[in-house]
Every structure is written in C-alpha cells, then in structure tokens.
Design a protein around this motif. Sequence first.
Motif, PDB file in Angstrom:
ATOM      1  N   LYS A 239       0.850  -1.372   0.118  1.00 61.83           N
ATOM      2  CA  LYS A 239      -0.125   0.047   0.225  1.00 61.83           C
ATOM      3  C   LYS A 239       0.880   1.273  -0.153  1.00 61.83           C
ATOM      4  CE  LYS A 239      -3.665  -2.310   2.542  1.00 61.83           C
ATOM      5  NZ  LYS A 239      -4.521  -2.464   3.720  1.00 61.83           N
ATOM      6  N   PRO A 240       0.422   2.431  -0.527  1.00 64.25           N
ATOM      7  CA  PRO A 240       1.211   3.431  -0.547  1.00 64.25           C
ATOM      8  C   PRO A 240       1.871   3.954   0.747  1.00 64.25           C
ATOM      9  CG  PRO A 240      -0.754   4.063  -1.757  1.00 64.25           C
ATOM     10  CD  PRO A 240      -1.012   2.718  -1.042  1.00 64.25           C
ATOM     11  N   GLU A 241       1.194   3.722   1.860  1.00 63.75           N
ATOM     12  CA  GLU A 241       1.665   4.022   3.275  1.00 63.75           C
ATOM     13  C   GLU A 241       2.795   2.864   3.595  1.00 63.75           C
ATOM     14  OE1 GLU A 241      -2.285   1.932   3.797  1.00 63.75           O
ATOM     15  OE2 GLU A 241      -1.368   3.446   2.589  1.00 63.75           O
ATOM     16  N   GLU A 242       2.865   2.022   2.861  1.00 64.12           N
ATOM     17  CA  GLU A 242       3.625   0.541   3.350  1.00 64.12           C
ATOM     18  C   GLU A 242       5.036   0.506   2.423  1.00 64.12           C
ATOM     19  OE1 GLU A 242       0.405  -2.810   4.394  1.00 64.12           O
ATOM     20  OE2 GLU A 242       1.078  -2.545   2.427  1.00 64.12           O
ATOM     21  N   ILE A 243       5.142   1.546   1.319  1.00 62.84           N
ATOM     22  CA  ILE A 243       6.481   1.542   0.626  1.00 62.84           C
ATOM     23  C   ILE A 243       7.537   1.915   1.796  1.00 62.84           C
ATOM     24  CG2 ILE A 243       7.473   2.970  -1.191  1.00 62.84           C
ATOM     25  CD1 ILE A 243       5.035   3.113  -2.548  1.00 62.84           C
ATOM     26  N   LYS A 244       8.724   1.127   1.557  1.00 66.66           N
ATOM     27  CA  LYS A 244       9.729   1.464   2.291  1.00 66.66           C
ATOM     28  C   LYS A 244      11.194   1.490   1.807  1.00 66.66           C
ATOM     29  CE  LYS A 244       9.952  -3.789   3.242  1.00 66.66           C
ATOM     30  NZ  LYS A 244       9.644  -4.662   4.235  1.00 66.66           N
ATOM     31  N   VAL A 245      12.034   2.193   2.483  1.00 65.06           N
ATOM     32  CA  VAL A 245      13.204   2.436   1.738  1.00 65.06           C
ATOM     33  C   VAL A 245      14.115   1.498   2.312  1.00 65.06           C
ATOM     34  CG1 VAL A 245      15.096   4.216   1.410  1.00 65.06           C
ATOM     35  CG2 VAL A 245      12.821   5.120   1.592  1.00 65.06           C
ATOM     36  N   THR A 246      15.107   0.833   1.382  1.00 64.00           N
ATOM     37  CA  THR A 246      16.074  -0.137   1.582  1.00 64.00           C
ATOM     38  C   THR A 246      17.220   0.249   0.841  1.00 64.00           C
ATOM     39  OG1 THR A 246      14.576  -1.763   2.158  1.00 64.00           O
ATOM     40  CG2 THR A 246      16.793  -2.386   1.741  1.00 64.00           C
ATOM     41  N   GLU A 247      18.335   0.476   1.043  1.00 67.05           N
ATOM     42  CA  GLU A 247      19.489   0.970   0.404  1.00 67.05           C
ATOM     43  C   GLU A 247      19.311   2.003  -0.571  1.00 67.05           C
ATOM     44  OE1 GLU A 247      20.549  -2.807  -1.193  1.00 67.05           O
ATOM     45  OE2 GLU A 247      21.626  -3.516   0.807  1.00 67.05           O
ATOM     46  N   GLY A 248      18.488   2.966  -0.293  1.00 68.77           N
ATOM     47  CA  GLY A 248      18.139   4.213  -0.799  1.00 68.77           C
ATOM     48  C   GLY A 248      17.065   3.910  -1.997  1.00 68.77           C
ATOM     49  N   MET A 249      16.530   2.667  -1.916  1.00 66.90           N
ATOM     50  CA  MET A 249      15.568   2.256  -2.856  1.00 66.90           C
ATOM     51  C   MET A 249      14.212   2.140  -2.401  1.00 66.90           C
ATOM     52  SD  MET A 249      16.823   1.721  -6.144  1.00 66.90           S
ATOM     53  CE  MET A 249      18.379   1.600  -6.943  1.00 66.90           C
ATOM     54  N   GLU A 250      13.092   2.638  -3.167  1.00 63.84           N
ATOM     55  CA  GLU A 250      11.631   2.769  -2.581  1.00 63.84           C
ATOM     56  C   GLU A 250      11.017   1.477  -3.071  1.00 63.84           C
ATOM     57  OE1 GLU A 250      10.294   4.965  -0.579  1.00 63.84           O
ATOM     58  OE2 GLU A 250      11.339   6.818  -0.933  1.00 63.84           O
ATOM     59  N   ILE A 251      10.543   0.504  -1.955  1.00 65.23           N
ATOM     60  CA  ILE A 251      10.183  -0.863  -2.440  1.00 65.23           C
ATOM     61  C   ILE A 251       8.704  -0.949  -2.314  1.00 65.23           C
ATOM     62  CG2 ILE A 251      10.222  -3.577  -1.723  1.00 65.23           C
ATOM     63  CD1 ILE A 251      12.870  -2.983  -0.287  1.00 65.23           C
ATOM     64  N   PHE A 252       8.181  -1.222  -3.515  1.00 69.55           N
ATOM     65  CA  PHE A 252       6.687  -1.277  -3.640  1.00 69.55           C
ATOM     66  C   PHE A 252       6.047  -2.675  -4.110  1.00 69.55           C
ATOM     67  CE2 PHE A 252       8.269  -0.506  -7.895  1.00 69.55           C
ATOM     68  CZ  PHE A 252       7.777  -1.214  -8.675  1.00 69.55           C
ATOM     69  N   LEU A 253       6.694  -3.541  -4.280  1.00 67.24           N
ATOM     70  CA  LEU A 253       6.230  -4.890  -4.657  1.00 67.24           C
ATOM     71  C   LEU A 253       7.085  -6.153  -4.192  1.00 67.24           C
ATOM     72  CD1 LEU A 253       3.872  -6.265  -6.571  1.00 67.24           C
ATOM     73  CD2 LEU A 253       5.715  -6.100  -8.285  1.00 67.24           C
ATOM     74  N   GLU A 254       6.722  -7.105  -3.859  1.00 72.08           N
ATOM     75  CA  GLU A 254       7.366  -8.315  -3.472  1.00 72.08           C
ATOM     76  C   GLU A 254       6.700  -9.576  -3.895  1.00 72.08           C
ATOM     77  OE1 GLU A 254       5.657  -9.121   1.042  1.00 72.08           O
ATOM     78  OE2 GLU A 254       7.703  -8.306   0.716  1.00 72.08           O
ATOM     79  N   ASP A 255       7.455 -10.829  -3.969  1.00 73.79           N
ATOM     80  CA  ASP A 255       6.776 -11.826  -4.246  1.00 73.79           C
ATOM     81  C   ASP A 255       6.755 -12.856  -3.138  1.00 73.79           C
ATOM     82  OD1 ASP A 255       9.143 -13.135  -4.051  1.00 73.79           O
ATOM     83  OD2 ASP A 255       8.879 -14.348  -5.880  1.00 73.79           O
TER      84      ASP A 255
END
Length: 220
Positions: free
Chosen positions: A60-76
Amino acid sequence: MIDPASINLSKFLADWYGPPDKPTRQLPADYSWIPSPLASWYQVSSRWERSLVTLKKFYKPEEIKVTEGMEIFLEDPGEAIWAFNPDSPWDVYEGQLYTPWEKAREPLNEFLIHNAVQEAAYNATSRRSCDEVELGLLQSILTPMTEVAFGGWRWPRPGHRIFMNSTLIADIGPAIEEVEPWGDKPGYVSIQIGSSTQTGLAYLDEIHAIDWVTSGHRGD
C-alpha cells in the motif's frame, strides 16, 4: 509484436475482469512523491473489489519502504522485491534479499502493464498450465496470439515471454530441470495460459501429448 504502450491499462482490466465495481480511491496529496505510473496503478486497481494481483503483493502507498536508497513497492512470496529509485523514479530495480539491485529493462509504466497482463493469465476465468511442453508443440498453442514486446524480467527466471489476444494470455518460460542446479531444460518450455471466457481454451483439446493442469476462477 504488440507494443506495450498500445495497451490501455484501464480498458484491459475492464475487458478481462469486467466493469469496475468500486469508486476510485484517490491518493492523498502528501503521496505526490509516488511516481505517476505507480500512483495511476493504485487508483485504477482500486476500482475492483477483487484482487488483481495474486502472485505478488503490492505494498500500500503507506507501506512503501526505503532499503539501500530504493523505494520498495512490490514483493513476491519468496525473496524477490521491486523498487524505484527516488532520483530516477521511472526506473525499476529488481532485487532479492542479500543480492545487489539490478535495473530492469522496462521503465515503470511498462513494468506495471507487464505485471497486470501476466497476473491476468493466473487470475483468468479458465486456466491451463504445464511445466514441460515440447518446443515443437508451442506454435500450435500460440497461433491465436501475438507476442507482446515487453523488455523482460529476471523473475521468476529469465526468458519468460507474454503472448495475448483479446481473450487469451500465455506466459511462456523455460522448463526447469528436475535436478540441481535446476537449470533450463533444453527443448521444453513451461506454459501458463488463461482465458477470460469459459470456452476460450477449447482449441487446446486438439493439441495432444500435453498433460495440462486445468483450473477455474481463482478466489477473489
């Protein structure tokens, strides 16, 4: 080939899943940092009660998180993750836990169309799949369809291609050898094919020597 840019996402979803059954969920103004293709996906996909993505999970938009400078929006469900770089937000990066990021060959707008189309093959009214199909049978299976010129992903392994027409979508990928190191099996492909109609896959009955797994509508 079909140009991905020619696929209107809203029309595709309506043709595949039926008319929207919910009002559009507008993103609050403080989410203006989300790249416009991703913001559009959130808004368009919010118009259907059923889930349009079942193989993976969109944050969800509020769940997008930053890891190593990247904004993660999707996972499997495994270890694959997808992100955008805030400094170049239309670039998609594929990653896995403990491995370096790799820039995808598709920009964000194409990636989101690719994902919606590929997911539709698995969420279809009628579906068939087979992990090992001889290459010599592939042309007969794909005759009604045209390949989409997607740039391609690493997930679930390199070499997958999408073919489609107005009622059929096929996800074609390498077959996997049955022993380690689980490489591509020469001379064979794996196939997931879905139809938005109950009878759209009937033509496959004329193609023998394939041990199809047949299934119907996935749950909402």
